[in-house]
Design a protein around this motif. Structure first.
Motif, PDB file in Angstrom:
ATOM      1  N   PRO A  41      11.331  -3.417  -4.890  1.00  0.00           N
ATOM      2  CA  PRO A  41      10.617  -2.744  -5.980  1.00  0.00           C
ATOM      3  C   PRO A  41       9.393  -1.946  -5.525  1.00  0.00           C
ATOM      4  O   PRO A  41       8.335  -2.000  -6.137  1.00  0.00           O
ATOM      5  N   LYS A  42       9.518  -1.185  -4.453  1.00  0.00           N
ATOM      6  CA  LYS A  42       8.390  -0.404  -3.937  1.00  0.00           C
ATOM      7  C   LYS A  42       7.848   0.589  -4.969  1.00  0.00           C
ATOM      8  O   LYS A  42       6.635   0.699  -5.138  1.00  0.00           O
ATOM      9  N   PRO A  43       8.723   1.332  -5.701  1.00  0.00           N
ATOM     10  CA  PRO A  43       8.179   2.245  -6.728  1.00  0.00           C
ATOM     11  C   PRO A  43       7.371   1.497  -7.797  1.00  0.00           C
ATOM     12  O   PRO A  43       6.355   2.001  -8.264  1.00  0.00           O
ATOM     13  N   LEU A  44       7.812   0.309  -8.154  1.00  0.00           N
ATOM     14  CA  LEU A  44       7.076  -0.498  -9.129  1.00  0.00           C
ATOM     15  C   LEU A  44       5.709  -0.873  -8.571  1.00  0.00           C
ATOM     16  O   LEU A  44       4.703  -0.807  -9.285  1.00  0.00           O
ATOM     17  N   PHE A  45       5.656  -1.260  -7.307  1.00  0.00           N
ATOM     18  CA  PHE A  45       4.378  -1.594  -6.672  1.00  0.00           C
ATOM     19  C   PHE A  45       3.404  -0.423  -6.797  1.00  0.00           C
ATOM     20  O   PHE A  45       2.262  -0.594  -7.219  1.00  0.00           O
ATOM     21  N   TYR A  46       3.854   0.779  -6.446  1.00  0.00           N
ATOM     22  CA  TYR A  46       2.975   1.955  -6.508  1.00  0.00           C
ATOM     23  C   TYR A  46       2.569   2.269  -7.948  1.00  0.00           C
ATOM     24  O   TYR A  46       1.434   2.668  -8.206  1.00  0.00           O
ATOM     25  N   LEU A  48       2.273   0.068 -10.482  1.00  0.00           N
ATOM     26  CA  LEU A  48       1.275  -0.916 -10.896  1.00  0.00           C
ATOM     27  C   LEU A  48      -0.065  -0.666 -10.219  1.00  0.00           C
ATOM     28  O   LEU A  48      -1.124  -0.756 -10.854  1.00  0.00           O
ATOM     29  N   GLN A  49      -0.025  -0.348  -8.945  1.00  0.00           N
ATOM     30  CA  GLN A  49      -1.256  -0.087  -8.193  1.00  0.00           C
ATOM     31  C   GLN A  49      -2.038   1.075  -8.808  1.00  0.00           C
ATOM     32  O   GLN A  49      -3.260   1.023  -8.905  1.00  0.00           O
ATOM     33  N   ALA A  50      -1.338   2.090  -9.249  1.00  0.00           N
ATOM     34  CA  ALA A  50      -1.993   3.277  -9.795  1.00  0.00           C
ATOM     35  C   ALA A  50      -2.405   3.127 -11.264  1.00  0.00           C
ATOM     36  O   ALA A  50      -3.395   3.722 -11.684  1.00  0.00           O
ATOM     37  N   PHE A  55      -3.730  -5.500 -11.713  1.00  0.00           N
ATOM     38  CA  PHE A  55      -2.766  -5.809 -10.664  1.00  0.00           C
ATOM     39  C   PHE A  55      -3.489  -6.030  -9.342  1.00  0.00           C
ATOM     40  O   PHE A  55      -4.262  -5.195  -8.891  1.00  0.00           O
ATOM     41  N   ASP A  56      -3.243  -7.176  -8.716  1.00  0.00           N
ATOM     42  CA  ASP A  56      -3.868  -7.536  -7.439  1.00  0.00           C
ATOM     43  C   ASP A  56      -2.961  -7.066  -6.295  1.00  0.00           C
ATOM     44  O   ASP A  56      -2.211  -7.854  -5.718  1.00  0.00           O
ATOM     45  N   ALA A  57      -3.037  -5.791  -5.969  1.00  0.00           N
ATOM     46  CA  ALA A  57      -2.146  -5.183  -4.972  1.00  0.00           C
ATOM     47  C   ALA A  57      -2.306  -5.813  -3.590  1.00  0.00           C
ATOM     48  O   ALA A  57      -1.343  -5.894  -2.824  1.00  0.00           O
ATOM     49  N   ALA A  58      -3.491  -6.287  -3.269  1.00  0.00           N
ATOM     50  CA  ALA A  58      -3.729  -6.872  -1.947  1.00  0.00           C
ATOM     51  C   ALA A  58      -2.928  -8.159  -1.727  1.00  0.00           C
ATOM     52  O   ALA A  58      -2.632  -8.515  -0.590  1.00  0.00           O
TER      53      ALA A  58
END
Length: 77
Positions: A41-46, A48-50, A55-58
């Motif tokens: 789910p890399k697109p989802l990560f980006y 949420l990050q944006a 969202f705790d991306a770290a």
């Protein structure tokens, strides 16, 4: 330990992000949403990050557990 687990492999792709966002929003601070997906789910990560301040991306984690099984932890600050 995750507060909520969503297995999205049987969910139609068009419905996944809304379901994830709704479930993530329902979490309390410090909880984690675990998703099980058929692709990384890399697109989802980006996304949420944006877009999601809580969202705790770290502390995001994702691992592959089979040819079409990815488990991702989406922590909330």
């Amino acid at each position: 330990m995750p507060a909520t687990t969503l297995d999205l492999r049987e969910t139609p792709p068009a419905e996944r992000h809304a379901k994830i966002h709704d479930s993530f929003e329902a979490l309390s601070a410090g909880e984690t949403l675990r998703i099980i997906n058929d692709h990384e789910p890399k697109p989802l990560f980006y996304e949420l990050q944006a877009e999601v301040e809580a969202f705790d991306a770290a502390n995001y984690q994702c691992e592959q557990d089979g040819p079409q099984k990815y488990i991702a932890d989406l922590p909330k600050q």
